[in-house]
Design a protein around this motif. Structure first.
Motif, mmCIF file in Angstrom:
data_model
loop_
_atom_site.group_PDB
_atom_site.id
_atom_site.type_symbol
_atom_site.label_atom_id
_atom_site.label_comp_id
_atom_site.label_asym_id
_atom_site.label_seq_id
_atom_site.Cartn_x
_atom_site.Cartn_y
_atom_site.Cartn_z
ATOM 1 N N THR A 46 0.863 -1.176 0.000
ATOM 2 C CA THR A 46 0.000 0.000 0.000
ATOM 3 C C THR A 46 0.902 1.228 0.000
ATOM 4 O OG1 THR A 46 -0.102 0.208 2.400
ATOM 5 C CG2 THR A 46 -1.782 -1.199 1.342
ATOM 6 N N ALA A 48 0.838 3.605 2.123
ATOM 7 C CA ALA A 48 1.271 3.809 3.511
ATOM 8 C C ALA A 48 2.442 2.889 3.863
ATOM 9 C CB ALA A 48 0.113 3.578 4.466
ATOM 10 N N LYS A 74 4.384 10.469 -3.852
ATOM 11 C CA LYS A 74 3.311 10.483 -4.847
ATOM 12 C C LYS A 74 3.846 10.926 -6.206
ATOM 13 C CE LYS A 74 -0.804 9.588 -4.778
ATOM 14 N NZ LYS A 74 -1.294 8.236 -5.116
ATOM 15 N N ARG A 88 0.152 -0.444 -10.572
ATOM 16 C CA ARG A 88 -0.765 -0.422 -9.432
ATOM 17 C C ARG A 88 -1.719 -1.599 -9.522
ATOM 18 N NH1 ARG A 88 -4.184 4.971 -9.451
ATOM 19 N NH2 ARG A 88 -2.145 5.875 -9.847
ATOM 20 N N THR A 91 -6.832 -2.390 -6.095
ATOM 21 C CA THR A 91 -7.421 -2.806 -4.831
ATOM 22 C C THR A 91 -7.704 -1.567 -4.007
ATOM 23 O OG1 THR A 91 -5.238 -2.978 -3.811
ATOM 24 C CG2 THR A 91 -6.139 -4.986 -4.799
ATOM 25 N N LYS A 92 -8.411 -1.767 -2.910
ATOM 26 C CA LYS A 92 -8.617 -0.673 -1.962
ATOM 27 C C LYS A 92 -8.064 -1.151 -0.636
ATOM 28 C CE LYS A 92 -12.361 1.487 -4.260
ATOM 29 N NZ LYS A 92 -12.795 2.758 -4.389
ATOM 30 N N PRO A 93 -7.035 -0.542 -0.110
ATOM 31 C CA PRO A 93 -6.318 0.597 -0.686
ATOM 32 C C PRO A 93 -5.431 0.168 -1.866
ATOM 33 C CG PRO A 93 -5.212 -0.084 1.325
ATOM 34 C CD PRO A 93 -6.454 -0.941 1.180
ATOM 35 N N LEU A 94 -5.073 1.147 -2.668
ATOM 36 C CA LEU A 94 -4.203 0.968 -3.821
ATOM 37 C C LEU A 94 -2.908 0.286 -3.400
ATOM 38 C CD1 LEU A 94 -3.665 1.974 -6.831
ATOM 39 C CD2 LEU A 94 -2.471 3.853 -5.749
ATOM 40 N N ARG A 95 -2.419 -0.655 -4.214
ATOM 41 C CA ARG A 95 -1.161 -1.324 -3.924
ATOM 42 C C ARG A 95 -0.234 -1.151 -5.122
ATOM 43 N NH1 ARG A 95 -1.991 -4.279 0.692
ATOM 44 N NH2 ARG A 95 -0.175 -5.592 0.484
#
Length: 99
Positions: A46, A48, A74, A88, A91-95
């Motif tokens: 992710t 994060a 970013k 990418r 997914t949620k969150p983006l991976r």
């Protein structure tokens, strides 16, 4: 070294054709750190998780206390996606992972 020599052009996968000139040293440090922490296969990390991984790798002189690291992460992510170096996972969150 002139100011022009200290800048690098980056792209944005979300805005094709849009080019921005940014500080070369900061971009290069973030790009190298990001590529070193991203796995080569999906599902990846992710944003994060990637940020947590790159923070200890960034030069303190360029990113004191991690200042502005999120913005540069970013910027590097979107540029590397535009260049086909990073992909990418939808997914949620983006991976993210290396291509």
């Amino acid at each position: 070294m002139s100011k022009a020599a200290e800048k690098i052009e980056i792209r944005n996968v979300i805005s094709p054709g849009h080019v921005v000139r940014v500080d070369k040293a900061k971009y290069t440090a973030m790009r190298d750190a990001l590529l070193s922490v991203l796995p080569a296969e999906a599902p990846g990390l992710t944003v994060a998780e990637a940020k947590a991984g790159v923070l200890p790798l960034l030069p303190e002189a360029l990113f004191p206390g991690g200042d502005k690291a999120g913005w540069w992460l970013k910027a590097a992510q979107l540029d590397l996606e535009a260049r086909g170096v990073v992909r990418r996972e939808a997914t949620k969150p983006l991976r993210l992972y290396r291509a």
